[in-house]
Motif scaffolding. Sequence first.
Motif, PDB file in Angstrom:
ATOM      1  N   VAL A 180       0.840  -1.201   0.000  1.00  0.00           N
ATOM      2  CA  VAL A 180       0.000   0.000   0.000  1.00  0.00           C
ATOM      3  C   VAL A 180       0.873   1.249   0.000  1.00  0.00           C
ATOM      4  O   VAL A 180       2.043   1.202   0.383  1.00  0.00           O
ATOM      5  N   GLN A 181       0.274   2.339  -0.432  1.00  0.00           N
ATOM      6  CA  GLN A 181       0.930   3.651  -0.363  1.00  0.00           C
ATOM      7  C   GLN A 181      -0.032   4.598   0.327  1.00  0.00           C
ATOM      8  O   GLN A 181      -1.172   4.757  -0.106  1.00  0.00           O
ATOM      9  N   CYS A 182       0.428   5.229   1.409  1.00  0.00           N
ATOM     10  CA  CYS A 182      -0.423   6.115   2.186  1.00  0.00           C
ATOM     11  C   CYS A 182       0.171   7.531   2.216  1.00  0.00           C
ATOM     12  O   CYS A 182       1.390   7.695   2.182  1.00  0.00           O
ATOM     13  N   GLN A 232       5.307   3.877   2.202  1.00  0.00           N
ATOM     14  CA  GLN A 232       4.972   2.561   1.659  1.00  0.00           C
ATOM     15  C   GLN A 232       4.781   1.566   2.803  1.00  0.00           C
ATOM     16  O   GLN A 232       5.513   1.605   3.782  1.00  0.00           O
ATOM     17  N   LYS A 292      -1.367  -1.819   5.777  1.00  0.00           N
ATOM     18  CA  LYS A 292      -1.738  -0.493   6.298  1.00  0.00           C
ATOM     19  C   LYS A 292      -1.173  -0.274   7.701  1.00  0.00           C
ATOM     20  O   LYS A 292      -0.707   0.815   8.033  1.00  0.00           O
ATOM     21  N   ALA A 347       2.497   0.573   7.355  1.00  0.00           N
ATOM     22  CA  ALA A 347       2.690   1.968   6.947  1.00  0.00           C
ATOM     23  C   ALA A 347       2.468   2.910   8.134  1.00  0.00           C
ATOM     24  O   ALA A 347       3.251   3.837   8.356  1.00  0.00           O
ATOM     25  N   SER A 348       1.429   2.664   8.912  1.00  0.00           N
ATOM     26  CA  SER A 348       1.124   3.508  10.069  1.00  0.00           C
ATOM     27  C   SER A 348       2.204   3.427  11.145  1.00  0.00           C
ATOM     28  O   SER A 348       2.492   4.411  11.827  1.00  0.00           O
ATOM     29  N   THR A 385      -1.126   8.346   8.944  1.00  0.00           N
ATOM     30  CA  THR A 385      -1.367   8.006   7.547  1.00  0.00           C
ATOM     31  C   THR A 385      -2.843   8.228   7.212  1.00  0.00           C
ATOM     32  O   THR A 385      -3.722   7.998   8.041  1.00  0.00           O
ATOM     33  N   CYS A 415      -4.922   5.608   2.260  1.00  0.00           N
ATOM     34  CA  CYS A 415      -4.052   4.518   1.808  1.00  0.00           C
ATOM     35  C   CYS A 415      -4.598   3.915   0.516  1.00  0.00           C
ATOM     36  O   CYS A 415      -5.778   3.593   0.421  1.00  0.00           O
ATOM     37  N   THR A 416      -3.731   3.796  -0.463  1.00  0.00           N
ATOM     38  CA  THR A 416      -4.084   3.223  -1.757  1.00  0.00           C
ATOM     39  C   THR A 416      -3.520   1.810  -1.838  1.00  0.00           C
ATOM     40  O   THR A 416      -2.327   1.611  -1.630  1.00  0.00           O
ATOM     41  N   GLU A 417      -4.377   0.864  -2.151  1.00  0.00           N
ATOM     42  CA  GLU A 417      -3.944  -0.524  -2.297  1.00  0.00           C
ATOM     43  C   GLU A 417      -3.284  -0.670  -3.660  1.00  0.00           C
ATOM     44  O   GLU A 417      -3.941  -0.582  -4.694  1.00  0.00           O
TER      45      GLU A 417
END
Length: 98
Positions: free
Chosen positions: A38-40, A55, A71, A74-75, A84, A87-89
Motif C-alpha cells: 500500500v501507499q499512504c 509505503q 496499512k 505503513a502507520s 497516515t 491509503c491506496t492498495e
Amino acid sequence: MRKSRTFSALITTATAGFISLGLAIPADAASSGWSAHVQCTKKRISDDSAHGFVQGHGWALTKDNAWKAAKKNASSQMPKGYRTVHCTEKTIKKGKKP
C-alpha cells in the motif's frame, strides 16, 4: 482393551489412506498466503498538511488481512505528530511469506 486397539488401527489405516490419495493439505499450500503493498499519504496532525507518501507491506493468509497488515505497517512508520491517510492498495500477490 481389544476394541480400542481395533479402533486405533482403523484410524491409522484411514489416515494413511487419505495421505496416500493426496487428500491431505500440501506443506507449501498451508504456508502460502497473500503479500500486499500500500501507499499512504503522510499527514502532519498539527496543521493538517500532507508531507509525501509512505509505503507499507504486509503478509497474511487472507487478502483482507494482508491489506490490513500492510496499512498497519505503513502507520507504524509514522513519527510522532504524523499519521497516515488515504491509503491506496497498490498490489497484492499470492505466495509464501517473504
